[in-house]
Design an enzyme around this catalytic site. Structure first.
Site, PDB file in Angstrom:
ATOM      1  N   SER A  34       0.812  -1.216   0.000  1.00 22.12           N
ATOM      2  CA  SER A  34       0.000   0.000   0.000  1.00 22.12           C
ATOM      3  C   SER A  34       0.850   1.273   0.000  1.00 22.12           C
ATOM      4  CB  SER A  34      -0.957  -0.047   1.196  1.00 22.12           C
ATOM      5  OG  SER A  34      -1.904   0.977   1.147  1.00 22.12           O
ATOM      6  N   ASP A  39      10.222   4.694 -10.239  1.00 25.06           N
ATOM      7  CA  ASP A  39       9.780   5.198 -11.543  1.00 25.06           C
ATOM      8  C   ASP A  39      10.429   6.517 -11.917  1.00 25.06           C
ATOM      9  OD1 ASP A  39       8.210   2.994 -11.674  1.00 25.06           O
ATOM     10  OD2 ASP A  39       6.294   4.046 -11.847  1.00 25.06           O
ATOM     11  N   LYS A  42      -0.612  -4.175  -3.280  1.00 21.13           N
ATOM     12  CA  LYS A  42      -1.916  -3.592  -2.933  1.00 21.13           C
ATOM     13  C   LYS A  42      -2.009  -2.206  -3.577  1.00 21.13           C
ATOM     14  CE  LYS A  42      -4.980  -2.054   0.783  1.00 21.13           C
ATOM     15  NZ  LYS A  42      -5.185  -0.713   0.223  1.00 21.13           N
TER      16      LYS A  42
END
Length: 524
Positions: A287, A298, A312
Site C-alpha cells: 500500500s 519510476d 496492494k
C-alpha cells in the site's frame, strides 16, 4: 372453522404488510434488503440480534467485492483510528507480561507515568485496588483498565526491586503518542537509516525529525527500510515521497469507476533532493509503502533492494456510521508515475485465495529466486528518466533481488520464539541485571562494542525449552541456532536498556537485505 380462518389471516397479516411495501414492478435493491430485514426481525421463529443481523449483512455484501473493502465495529474502528492518528489515552508505559505480572519495559518519555516516578523494571500489581498480577488476567483486559480518558486518574500498586512493600502511584492519564518510525540511526559514517513501521498522521513529522538528526550526524545518503510495512495513510506516503523529488514530478495518481483521475505531484520544496536513496522492501511491504517505493523507482530517484512487494494498489474511502462503526470501501486504483497498477490479481469474493498469495510465492520458489518471477509483456512500463523496464500487475520488483534465507532460523529457534522462551528469558535477564548493565555500559556504543551474551543465558534458555518439551534435533542444530539466538538476545537487551533504534542497530547486522544495500553503497 371461522376461528381457524381468523388465525390464518392473523398469521398472514405481517406478510401482506411487507408485500404492500414492495410495490408491483418495484425492483429497488435497497427496498428488497429492507423488507428482508423487517421480515426476519418480525417473523423469524427465534429472537435475533438485529444489530448483528445488519452487520452480518454488510459483511456479506463486502465479502463479494475486493479483498480490501471491509467493515469494522465501533471498537475495531477506534483501535484502528488510534494507530493511524498517532495517539491514544493512557498511562504511557511500554510493558510485557512476565509470569502473569506486568513488567514495565520503559515509561514513555515525558509521559504521565514517568512524571510521577515510575521507572523501567517496575511491576504493576494492582489497578484501582484490583489485582492484575497472578490472576491470569488477559493482556487486553489489563490494557482496558490502564487506558482511559485524558485527565482521569488511576491508582497503581507497584513492586520495585530492592524496595520492600508496595509503592502507590496516582497517574493522571494523558494522550500518549504512537510512534510509526521504528528506528533512526547512522548505519555508516555518512549513511543514515530510517525504518518506517507504518504510515499514520504523525509519520511525516517523525520522519523529518529523524532526517534532521541524521543530517546533524553527517548523513549524505539514506536507507529507508519499508520491510513489513503494511501501509496506512496515503497522504503520509505522498508527503514523504515529496521530500525526494523535483518540482512537478508525479508521485502517484488514482482513478476509479466513479472517481476521476487525481494526480499528486512533488512541490519541489523537499529537503532530500540530494544524496542517494535506497528503499528496502519485502513481500510484506504494501500500500503506502509501495507508493513511496514506486515513486522512487519510476522517477529513477532511488534504488530498491529486497523482494517483490505485496501488491496492494487499491484506495479505500472510510464511510462512518452514527454508532462509530465504519466501512472502508475501495473506490479507486492507484498508479505509480510510469502508469503501473501494482495491485496483484484477485477474484471478487475469493478472499482466502488472495490471503494465501504469500504462501504460494513461497511454494513457487519466488522468495528464493528472481528467475521464478515472470511478468507478461502487457504489464511492461518504463521509468521516466532512464527508461528502465519495470512491470505492473502484482507488487514492485526491486532493482536488486535478495533471496529469503530460510537457514538463518532453525526449527529449534522458531519453536523457542513460538513458546515465548526467548522473550521471557530476556525480560528476566534484564530485570536481574539492569543496574549492572547500565553501570558497565553507560552508552549504547560501549554496549554494542563490548557486550557479549553470556553462555549461561543461552544454557538457561535451552533448559527452559526442555521443560516446554522443545529440543534441538541434534547438537548440529543447536550449534546452528546459537549465533542467531545470541544476536537476537543482544538486540532485545539493547531495546530494553535504550529503545527500538538500538534494537535495529544490532539486529540489522544479520539482515541480508540491509547488508545488500550497504554492499551496493560501498561499490557505488
Amino acid at each position: 372453522m371461522k376461528k381457524i380462518i381468523h388465525i390464518i389471516c392473523l398469521a398472514l397479516l405481517p406478510t401482506m404488510v411487507f408485500a404492500q411495501i414492495l410495490k408491483p414492478n418495484d425492483d429497488s435493491a435497497i427496498r428488497k434488503l429492507h423488507i428482508a430485514e423487517m421480515a426476519i426481525k418480525s417473523l423469524y421463529v427465534d429472537s435475533v440480534d438485529e444489530q448483528k443481523l445488519v452487520e452480518d449483512g454488510i459483511r456479506g455484501m463486502l465479502e463479494k467485492l475486493d479483498p480490501h473493502s471491509a467493515y469494522s465495529t465501533a471498537k475495531q474502528t477506534k483501535e484502528m483510528t488510534e494507530s493511524l492518528q498517532g495517539s491514544f489515552e493512557g498511562i504511557g508505559v511500554q510493558f510485557n507480561m512476565v509470569e502473569d505480572t506486568l513488567l514495565v519495559i520503559q515509561p514513555v518519555t515525558n509521559g504521565p507515568s514517568e512524571k510521577v516516578g515510575i521507572i523501567a523494571g517496575d511491576r504493576i500489581i494492582t489497578v484501582n485496588d484490583t489485582a492484575i498480577a497472578g490472576v491470569k488476567m488477559s493482556k487486553e483486559e489489563i490494557m482496558r483498565r490502564l487506558r482511559g480518558k485524558k485527565g482521569t486518574k488511576v491508582n497503581l500498586g507497584i513492586v520495585r526491586r530492592g524496595i520492600s512493600g508496595k509503592l502507590k502511584f496516582v497517574v493522571t492519564r494523558d494522550k500518549i503518542p504512537v510512534k510509526t518510525i521504528d528506528a533512526v540511526y547512522m548505519i555508516r559514517p555518512t549513511v543514515g537509516y530510517i525504518r518506517i513501521g507504518s504510515f499514520g498522521a504523525t509519520t511525516y513529522d517523525e520522519f523529518m525529525t529523524g532526517v534532521d538528526s541524521l543530517k546533524k550526524a553527517g548523513m549524505k545518503d539514506l536507507i529507508i527500510d519499508l520491510q513489513e510495512n503494511g501501509g496506512g495513510l496515503m497522504q503520509a506516503a505522498i508527503m514523504i515521497a515529496n521530500e525526494f523529488l523535483e518540482r512537478n514530478d508525479l508521485i502517484v495518481y488514482t482513478e476509479g469507476r466513479r472517481t476521476p483521475r487525481q494526480e499528486f505531484r512533488a512541490q519541489g520544496n523537499g529537503r532530500l533532493l540530494d544524496g542517494k536513496i535506497y528503499a528496502l522492501v519485502n513481500e510484506y511491504s504494501a500500500s503506502a509503502s509501495e507508493i513511496v517505493t514506486g515513486a522512487l523507482q519510476d522517477q529513477d530517484r532511488g534504488t530498491v533492494v529486497g523482494r517483490r512487494t505485496f501488491g496492494k494498489g487499491l484506495v479505500q474511502r472510510p464511510i462512518d456510521f452514527p454508532d462509530g462503526s465504519m466501512i472502508r470501501l475501495t473506490i479507486a486504483h492507484y498508479y505509480t508515475p510510469s502508469g503501473r497498477c501494482i495491485q496483484k490479481p484477485y477474484v471478487k469474493g475469493e478472499g482466502k485465495e488472495y490471503a494465501e498469495d504469500i504462501e504460494k510465492r513461497f511454494k513457487h520458489g519466488e522468495l528464493y529466486s528472481a528467475d521464478s518471477i515472470h511478468f507478461e509483456d502487457s504489464l511492461k512500463c518504463y521509468t521516466l528518466r532512464k527508461h528502465r523496464t519495470v512491470y505492473g500487475g502484482g507488487g514492485i520488483m526491486p532493482d536488486y533481488f535478495v533471496p529469503l534465507d530460510t537457514t538463518q532460523y532453525t526449527k529449534f529457534h522458531r519453536q523457542l520464539a513460538a513458546k515465548s522462551v526467548i522473550i521471557n528469558a530476556n525480560l528476566r535477564y534484564v530485570d536481574n541485571h539492569r543496574k549492572q548493565l547500565r553501570k558497565q555500559y553507560p552508552t549504547f556504543e560501549s554496549f554494542r562494542n563490548g557486550f557479549v551474551v553470556p553462555q549461561k543465558l543461552v544454557d538457561d534458555i535451552v533448559a527452559e525449552a526442555e521443560k516446554e518439551k522443545v529440543k534441538p534435533k541434534d547438537d548440529e542444530e543447536l550449534q546452528l541456532t546459537i549465533p542467531r539466538l545470541k544476536l537476537q538476545l543482544k538486540a532485545l537487551i539493547a531495546r530494553d536498556l535504550w529503545d527500538m533504534s538500538e534494537y535495529f542497530a544490532i539486529i540489522n547486522e544479520g539482515s541480508d537485505i540491509v547488508n545488500k544495500a550497504l554492499e551496493i553503497i560501498e561499490k557505488e
